[in-house]
Design an enzyme around this catalytic site. Structure first.
Site, PDB file in Angstrom:
ATOM      1  N   GLU A 138      -9.864  14.520  12.701  1.00 41.17           N
ATOM      2  CA  GLU A 138      -9.828  14.776  11.260  1.00 41.17           C
ATOM      3  C   GLU A 138     -10.180  16.234  10.960  1.00 41.17           C
ATOM      4  OE1 GLU A 138      -8.639  12.891   9.063  1.00 41.17           O
ATOM      5  OE2 GLU A 138      -8.639  10.900   9.953  1.00 41.17           O
ATOM      6  N   ASP A 278       0.391   7.405  15.036  1.00 44.47           N
ATOM      7  CA  ASP A 278       1.437   8.085  14.261  1.00 44.47           C
ATOM      8  C   ASP A 278       1.650   9.568  14.577  1.00 44.47           C
ATOM      9  OD1 ASP A 278      -1.085   8.467  13.171  1.00 44.47           O
ATOM     10  OD2 ASP A 278      -0.547   7.977  11.109  1.00 44.47           O
ATOM     11  N   GLU A 371      -2.011  -0.987   1.933  1.00 44.89           N
ATOM     12  CA  GLU A 371      -2.301  -0.430   3.267  1.00 44.89           C
ATOM     13  C   GLU A 371      -1.620  -1.231   4.377  1.00 44.89           C
ATOM     14  OE1 GLU A 371      -3.530   2.329   3.802  1.00 44.89           O
ATOM     15  OE2 GLU A 371      -4.463   2.411   5.772  1.00 44.89           O
ATOM     16  N   GLU A 392       2.446   9.431   2.553  1.00 45.91           N
ATOM     17  CA  GLU A 392       3.563   9.279   3.503  1.00 45.91           C
ATOM     18  C   GLU A 392       4.912   8.957   2.858  1.00 45.91           C
ATOM     19  OE1 GLU A 392       0.504   8.213   4.017  1.00 45.91           O
ATOM     20  OE2 GLU A 392      -0.105   9.297   5.820  1.00 45.91           O
ATOM     21  N   THR A 475       0.584  17.466  10.304  1.00 47.02           N
ATOM     22  CA  THR A 475       0.450  16.082   9.847  1.00 47.02           C
ATOM     23  C   THR A 475      -0.373  16.002   8.564  1.00 47.02           C
ATOM     24  OG1 THR A 475      -0.042  13.830  10.551  1.00 47.02           O
ATOM     25  CG2 THR A 475      -1.625  15.502  11.201  1.00 47.02           C
TER      26      THR A 475
HETATM   27  C1  DMJ Z   1      -3.495  12.241   6.595  1.00 48.17           C
HETATM   28  O1  DMJ Z   1      -4.809  12.640   6.751  1.00 48.17           O
HETATM   29  C2  DMJ Z   1      -2.676  12.658   7.770  1.00 48.17           C
HETATM   30  O2  DMJ Z   1      -1.350  12.606   7.400  1.00 48.17           O
HETATM   31  C3  DMJ Z   1      -2.899  11.785   8.978  1.00 48.17           C
HETATM   32  O3  DMJ Z   1      -2.080  12.112  10.063  1.00 48.17           O
HETATM   33  C4  DMJ Z   1      -2.704  10.325   8.644  1.00 48.17           C
HETATM   34  N1  DMJ Z   1      -2.549  10.108   7.266  1.00 48.17           N
HETATM   35  C5  DMJ Z   1      -3.478  10.744   6.380  1.00 48.17           C
HETATM   36  C6  DMJ Z   1      -3.166  10.440   4.942  1.00 48.17           C
HETATM   37  O4  DMJ Z   1      -2.672   9.177   4.747  1.00 48.17           O
END
Ligand code: DMJ
Length: 574
Positions: A138, A278, A371, A392, A475
């Site tokens: 994170e 993911d 979710e 997303e 991401t």
């Molecule tokens: C984000 O923090 C990033 O996209 C992560 O890879 C997964 N998804 C969350 C938000 O939903």
């Protein structure tokens, strides 16, 4: 794409000058009404962003995130741990996370003044030498990614984001943070610990369990840090972890979801394309685009084929056991909605479109995306009914609109914007939804709402930012420019403009090579000549094909496109 950043009047003028511009089947008045809708929607998204940002700045800054219902703040993110600002009072526990996450969005929305102010504040106040246990993944995607991306934007002289001088302050911060990540990789396997103390390194009795994304989604940020500092340690650590993870794939080329960093053994054998996995898939492809290493492409290729083979069921993606390939959980999760966006990047438009439609269906049914949704029972998971303002679906909608220019995606974006305003906007900001069946709210405005959700919605309606340059989004939605200096394949001639050009009459108009990459030739006038370092346009202007011969060469990767079964030119891998 062209319409988004220009007024309808300008559009009309262009039509007079260049009649072939009008290539779509839409009438003139339809075109201009779409153009004005996009402007209206862009402004609406901008208002949403500032509602979230201003409330954060008023009630939560310099803490991490806003609690919009109580107009207070939170520093104790379960995923991120706490960062501290040393000079502030002893009990202070924040990292101004939402401000860091907002930097690139401020630039995209053209607010250079606020960007400069934020950069100066962070360079004076943010310190990482603190006794704080943070989650490596994170912290990497949000903090390191936010800083690295903002540094690249701030130091891009063509953007003129700074009134004063920018002295690489964000890069120094990023480097300091990157160094503090390194002890996490000091394991027999090279796989990093999920948690690390920024001051003291790995704590005694720290958990050795981590996720696939935790080991496999570090290469963009840490690779970029190495390229910028000349210190190879960040890239090497991320790469070693990725390679080790790669070596742990099953004979079916599948991966699990959780593993032990000391032994290199899998803990959870079931996996899919959602939580815990993911961004691992996402980073294989994006690392290839950013760094041009053939190896990343090969890895992505093989992993993508396995995903399509074992997880895909029509437009849905269930989970499966990596050892047997047998389906385990028939569930749609809101995180999976990023997948169609990734598919657009390789030209798999038809598959992307069909999955995106299903996600949007679920969104429309509940007003937002729950979710977890049980595909076999056609109902929401009883304990995962929440929607924490995730980005997303908006992200995939942006990519699909880039690829197809189908106005339907503008309507999807409009629905998303309207739902967010209707269900989650309150006086103190935007609140997460605790239960999508009752729309009961929760006191949390996640930083990714500003880093991603608002950003992708804004880019859907106004893509001028990607038109001018070629960016790949991390991401967490932080843009990184594709530079030939970092790229193994891009020729030197790519350097000066980082763009491709479309020649129209005597004037050359810049168009994004990202848009060419995701949108094979579609935005181009038929019969016009396209020049770039390596780009060769597709034979047909409607981006369709009958054979591989109809497809040209991609401008970013210099790779030959091929024709998909559905008749689209793309960076197909089959
Ligand atoms: C984000 O923090 C990033 O996209 C992560 O890879 C997964 N998804 C969350 C938000 O939903």
């Amino acid at each position: 794409m062209f319409l988004s950043s220009h007024s309808p009047c300008l559009f009309l003028l262009l039509l007079l000058l260049f009649p072939t511009f009008c290539i779509s089947s839409m009438s003139l008045s339809q075109q201009s009404s779409w153009a004005s809708k996009k402007i209206r929607m862009r402004d609406k998204v901008r208002t949403m962003f500032y509602h979230a940002y201003d409330n954060y700045m008023t009630y939560a800054f310099p803490h991490d995130e806003l609690k919009p219902l109580t107009k207070s703040y939170t520093d104790s993110l379960s995923e991120l741990g706490n960062l501290k600002l040393e000079h502030l009072p002893h009990d202070y526990n924040g990292s101004a996370l939402t401000l860091i996450e907002s930097l690139s969005s401020l630039v995209i929305m053209g607010n250079n003044t606020e960007f400069e102010k934020a950069v100066l504040w962070l360079s004076e106040n943010l310190k990482f030498d603190v006794d704080a246990r943070i989650n490596l993944f994170e912290c990497n995607i949000r903090v390191l990614g936010g800083l690295v991306s903002a540094h690249l934007l701030a130091s891009d002289s063509s953007k003129k984001l700074f009134q004063g001088t920018y002295n690489n302050q964000l890069l120094f911060l990023a480097e300091d943070l990157g160094k503090r990540f390194l002890p996490a990789f000091d394991t027999p396997t090279g796989l990093p610990y999920a948690w690390i103390n920024l001051k003291y390194g790995v704590m005694e009795n720290e958990t050795t369990e981590t996720s696939t994304s935790g080991c496999g989604s570090l290469i963009l940020e840490m690779g970029a840090l190495s390229k910028m500092t000349g210190d190879p340690r960040y890239e090497s650590a991320a790469l070693r972890a990725l390679r080790k993870l790669w070596s742990m794939q099953s004979s079916l080329r599948l991966f699990g979801t959780t593993l032990d960093v000391e032994t290199g053994e899998w803990i959870e054998f079931s996996s899919g394309i959602g939580a815990g996995v993911d961004s691992f898939y996402e980073y294989l492809l994006k690392a290839y685009i950013l760094f041009g290493k053939e190896d990343f492409w090969r890895m992505f290729h093989s992993a993508y084929v396995a995903v399509q083979k074992y997880f895909r069921h029509g437009p849905w993606y269930h989970e499966a056991d990596m050892r047997t390939g047998k389906a385990t959980y028939w569930q749609l999760t809101s995180l999976q909605a990023f997948w169609p966006g990734l598919q657009v990047l390789i030209g798999d438009i038809t598959a992307a479109n069909s999955s995106h439609r299903e996600f949007f269906h679920v969104w429309k049914r509940y007003g937002v995306l729950p979710e977890r949704y049980l595909l076999d029972h056609r109902m929401i998971h009883p304990t995962e009914k929440y929607y924490p303002l995730r980005p997303e679906l908006a992200e995939s909608t942006f990519y699909l609109y880039q690829a197809t220019k189908d106005p339907w995606y503008i309507e999807v974006g409009e629905t998303i914007v309207n739902s967010l305003n209707r269900y989650t906007k309150i006086e103190g900001g935007f609140a997460s939804v605790k239960d999508v069946t009752t729309m009961q709210l929760e006191d949390h405005q996640h930083s990714f709402f500003l880093a991603e959700t608002c950003k992708y919605l804004y880019l859907l309606f106004d893509d001028s930012f990607v038109l001018e340059n070629n960016y790949i989004f991390t991401t967490e939605g932080h843009p990184l420019p594709v530079l030939s200096a970092w790229h193994e394949k891009l020729p030197e001639t790519y350097i000066p403009t980082n763009c491709t050009f479309m020649k129209r009459q005597t004037a050359a108009r810049r168009i994004s090579s990202m848009s060419l990459q995701v949108c094979p030739a579609m935005t181009l006038n038929p019969g016009k000549h396209v020049e770039s370092a390596c780009h060769i346009p597709d034979a047909r202007s409607d981006y369709r094909c009958l054979t591989d011969e109809d497809c040209g060469v991609d401008s970013t990767t210099c790779r030959r496109r091929s024709c998909s079964i559905a008749g689209y030119c793309g960076l197909w891998i089959f």
